[in-house]
Design an enzyme around this catalytic site. Sequence first.
Site, PDB file in Angstrom:
ATOM      1  N   TRP A   1       0.925  -1.295  -0.103  1.00  0.00           N
ATOM      2  CA  TRP A   1       0.210   0.048  -0.027  1.00  0.00           C
ATOM      3  C   TRP A   1       1.080   1.269   0.156  1.00  0.00           C
ATOM      4  O   TRP A   1       0.487   2.408   0.304  1.00  0.00           O
ATOM      5  CB  TRP A   1      -0.800   0.228   1.218  1.00  0.00           C
ATOM      6  CG  TRP A   1      -2.214  -0.908   1.262  1.00  0.00           C
ATOM      7  CD1 TRP A   1      -3.354  -0.365   0.805  1.00  0.00           C
ATOM      8  CD2 TRP A   1      -2.060  -2.335   1.426  1.00  0.00           C
ATOM      9  NE1 TRP A   1      -4.069  -1.794   0.732  1.00  0.00           N
ATOM     10  CE2 TRP A   1      -3.197  -2.879   1.423  1.00  0.00           C
ATOM     11  CE3 TRP A   1      -1.149  -3.122   1.934  1.00  0.00           C
ATOM     12  CZ2 TRP A   1      -3.806  -4.336   1.407  1.00  0.00           C
ATOM     13  CZ3 TRP A   1      -1.642  -4.489   2.143  1.00  0.00           C
ATOM     14  CH2 TRP A   1      -2.824  -5.117   2.006  1.00  0.00           C
TER      15      TRP A   1
ATOM     16  N   CYS B   1      -6.646  -5.033  -1.541  1.00  0.00           N
ATOM     17  CA  CYS B   1      -7.755  -5.894  -1.173  1.00  0.00           C
ATOM     18  C   CYS B   1      -8.519  -6.634  -2.304  1.00  0.00           C
ATOM     19  O   CYS B   1      -8.857  -7.811  -2.269  1.00  0.00           O
ATOM     20  CB  CYS B   1      -8.743  -5.107   0.017  1.00  0.00           C
ATOM     21  SG  CYS B   1      -9.743  -4.015  -0.936  1.00  0.00           S
TER      22      CYS B   1
ATOM     23  N   HIS C   1     -13.667  -1.784   1.116  1.00  0.00           N
ATOM     24  CA  HIS C   1     -12.872  -2.955   1.547  1.00  0.00           C
ATOM     25  C   HIS C   1     -13.651  -4.242   0.722  1.00  0.00           C
ATOM     26  O   HIS C   1     -14.663  -4.307   0.874  1.00  0.00           O
ATOM     27  CB  HIS C   1     -12.523  -3.086   2.733  1.00  0.00           C
ATOM     28  CG  HIS C   1     -11.628  -4.246   3.196  1.00  0.00           C
ATOM     29  ND1 HIS C   1     -10.606  -4.710   2.566  1.00  0.00           N
ATOM     30  CD2 HIS C   1     -11.934  -5.387   3.901  1.00  0.00           C
ATOM     31  CE1 HIS C   1      -9.996  -5.776   2.899  1.00  0.00           C
ATOM     32  NE2 HIS C   1     -11.025  -6.554   3.808  1.00  0.00           N
TER      33      HIS C   1
ATOM     34  N   ASP D   1     -11.691 -13.671   4.109  1.00  0.00           N
ATOM     35  CA  ASP D   1     -11.009 -12.580   3.676  1.00  0.00           C
ATOM     36  C   ASP D   1      -9.483 -12.761   3.814  1.00  0.00           C
ATOM     37  O   ASP D   1      -9.145 -13.302   4.803  1.00  0.00           O
ATOM     38  CB  ASP D   1     -11.237 -11.268   4.674  1.00  0.00           C
ATOM     39  CG  ASP D   1     -10.752  -9.956   4.087  1.00  0.00           C
ATOM     40  OD1 ASP D   1      -9.873  -9.968   3.341  1.00  0.00           O
ATOM     41  OD2 ASP D   1     -11.081  -8.977   4.670  1.00  0.00           O
TER      42      ASP D   1
ATOM     43  N   TYR E   1      -6.802   4.288  -0.394  1.00  0.00           N
ATOM     44  CA  TYR E   1      -8.336   3.763  -0.065  1.00  0.00           C
ATOM     45  C   TYR E   1      -8.550   3.409   1.103  1.00  0.00           C
ATOM     46  O   TYR E   1      -9.675   3.096   1.423  1.00  0.00           O
ATOM     47  CB  TYR E   1      -8.726   2.954  -1.143  1.00  0.00           C
ATOM     48  CG  TYR E   1      -8.394   1.596  -1.204  1.00  0.00           C
ATOM     49  CD1 TYR E   1      -9.089   0.641  -0.635  1.00  0.00           C
ATOM     50  CD2 TYR E   1      -6.983   1.034  -1.587  1.00  0.00           C
ATOM     51  CE1 TYR E   1      -8.682  -0.554  -0.480  1.00  0.00           C
ATOM     52  CE2 TYR E   1      -6.544  -0.159  -1.307  1.00  0.00           C
ATOM     53  CZ  TYR E   1      -7.331  -0.928  -0.829  1.00  0.00           C
ATOM     54  OH  TYR E   1      -6.868  -2.234  -0.448  1.00  0.00           O
TER      55      TYR E   1
END
Length: 726
Positions: free
Chosen positions: A282, A317, A376, A399, A559
Amino acid sequence: ESNDWNYISKQPQMNSRLNFPIGATLINIENLCILCLLSLFLPVCSEYLDISEVDMMKRPDESNKIAHHTALYHSDYLIVRRGQEFQVKITFSRPYKPAEDKFALEFVIGSSPQFSKGTYVPVFPTKQRQTTWEGRITNTSDNVVTMAITPAANCIVGKYQMYVAVVTPYGIRRTRKESTRDMYILFNPWVAGDAVFLDDETERQECVMTEMGIIYHGSYDDIAERDWNYGQFNYGILDSCLYIMDRAEMPITNRGDPIKIVRVASAMLNSRDDEGVLVGNWSGDYTYGVAPTSWTGSTDILLTYNSSKMPVCYAQCWVYAAVFNTFLRCLGIPSRVVTNYYSAHDNDGNLKTDIIMDENGKIDRNRTRDSIWNYHCWNECYMSRPDLPPGFGGWQVVDATPQETSDGMYRCGPASVQAIKHGQICFPFDAAFVFAEINSDVVFHSRRKDGTLEPVRVNRTHVGRLVLTKSPGDVTRRDITDQYKFAEGSTEERTVLEKAEEYGCKREKSSPPAADVDVVLPNLEISVGDNFELNVEFENKSDERRTVDAYISGSVVYYTGVASTEFLFLTPRVVIEPKMSESGVAIVESKKYMKRLVEQANLHFIVTGKIRETGLIITAMKVVTLRNPKLIIEVSGRGKVSEEMIATVEFTNPFSFNLENVYIRMEGPGMMEPKSRYYRLVIGGSSLTWTEYFTPQRAGTSRVIATLDCPALRQVQGQASVTINP
């Protein structure tokens, strides 16, 4: 009749094409004696039954793959689903005589097959002798016997080897190991006995068979779409998915349980603690890999991991969710990608997202640890949950994005969606974490000079504002928020939150008085590189004059809600007459934010302020997603299977500055494998054109999708729909 077969504790070893097993340990003494006795009663015959040929009936146009919905897999092997009958043809040396001849099919999986563990399964053609897998003869013609086999609906999923074995006067004759008789057995959502049974054909077609997906991103009030090719049927993908379980050293005996498989895969899709599939990044710096926004599908990622045995760079993600979706659909587990807008990432393990301000209402970014992701993405997969009380099967959240550890590893789920909705957060696995992602309160705290925190405003509706997935059989979006939570402010919602508190989730108890001044930020549609005006409106609902000392902050944010750089900071004092509104305009010049933009071009505006007359705090937040230029894709050709076509990608650099190190990727399910092109420089104001030839492999409607990526401009996309005729 019942004792005419030996159970073999290890995979048979062969010393010729059709021969006896070697190694005395393979046959136990009891069964060896039985075989010897059995041979005494066999008719003396010089022409005993022998095996000439085995036809796995594995072509895409044959009955097995059609009936089992596996014809789309790009594989030369037989692929079937458990709990459902399939057929093989065996050619013997002479006509089969049921009264005299005895044969069986043997299915083995893993390195040490054992009958007791379900990794060695003999299947017999007679009703008198059946195992967990049923067998029957459906047809005999001359020397050819057609045998139907029904694997158990809970059998191990994976790659099996099949043998044909015949009892002769001299022992057992068995086909040697040949890869042409290898086969795959998958989960079966079409069969009621399977744990992943989904009783809805439209959902099955979408969540198992559909290759092209839409993943939602952007912000709650400005939803954007990303096309993604899951490619679950592409060549090598099934083996790549099985390799993920091998790499995790998952016991073969656990691979029939979808709960255990998705939990292992949730950890293995990220590389944080197990050298799994994808490296998260990220930071904005993707020098040593592919930017997350550049990927167009899962195929390259999974094939690269399988061949290199090394984690693939990079993911965020939606990439984790998309590749996980490919894994699940490929194995036959119904699945879909879900997007939660304003998703809380709570570092304190409670139901509060804490935002810290100083005494004057200015946000203290150094002390604010919790973050709210603009969106997400995670996955839902469909399965029964025999480990939970009745009613909590169905859709389960999994996830693979590494956020927090679960049982010592970065993974999440499966967590029952029903359990999350009803506050049963004690149920395994990780229901409490997902519950917090969609139910947290946003609490603004004022930090006094002595360091203590006072709650000054609580927003109970901001987090989990909208949960979306793709509509089955369509390209529209489907709002599934009501599957996760009851209506805000309803009696049911209060009951659920109280139940969650009983299980240890801490909520903000205080209810600070509401301010009598509202601050409103507008919806904006801005393209990258535009100058624009931000209009801030203060509305006085009281009967008295109000004075607000305001702070207007504009930041470039990832984000995930993490701020990169602040480019705007204003401190106006606003006087509002009773029952009136007062507006102010902030001019935002592109030169202030362009050089600071990160990949998804999000600008985050926060307005906070303190009302002088009452001392109360007011707040408002708005995420503005800047709109990127588009790729133009044109497809030409007759649109017929096996006839060459042309895809052309066009892009014009709309900026005055040059774009360097530009990568374009393109692919299309059933038509074009992933392709890429590199451009060292695209001069400001100039255009590029990339032409690629491709040959469609199958009929139907599909899409060609492409992305453009470079350090100065991320997330540029385009797509074109294509109809291919037979």
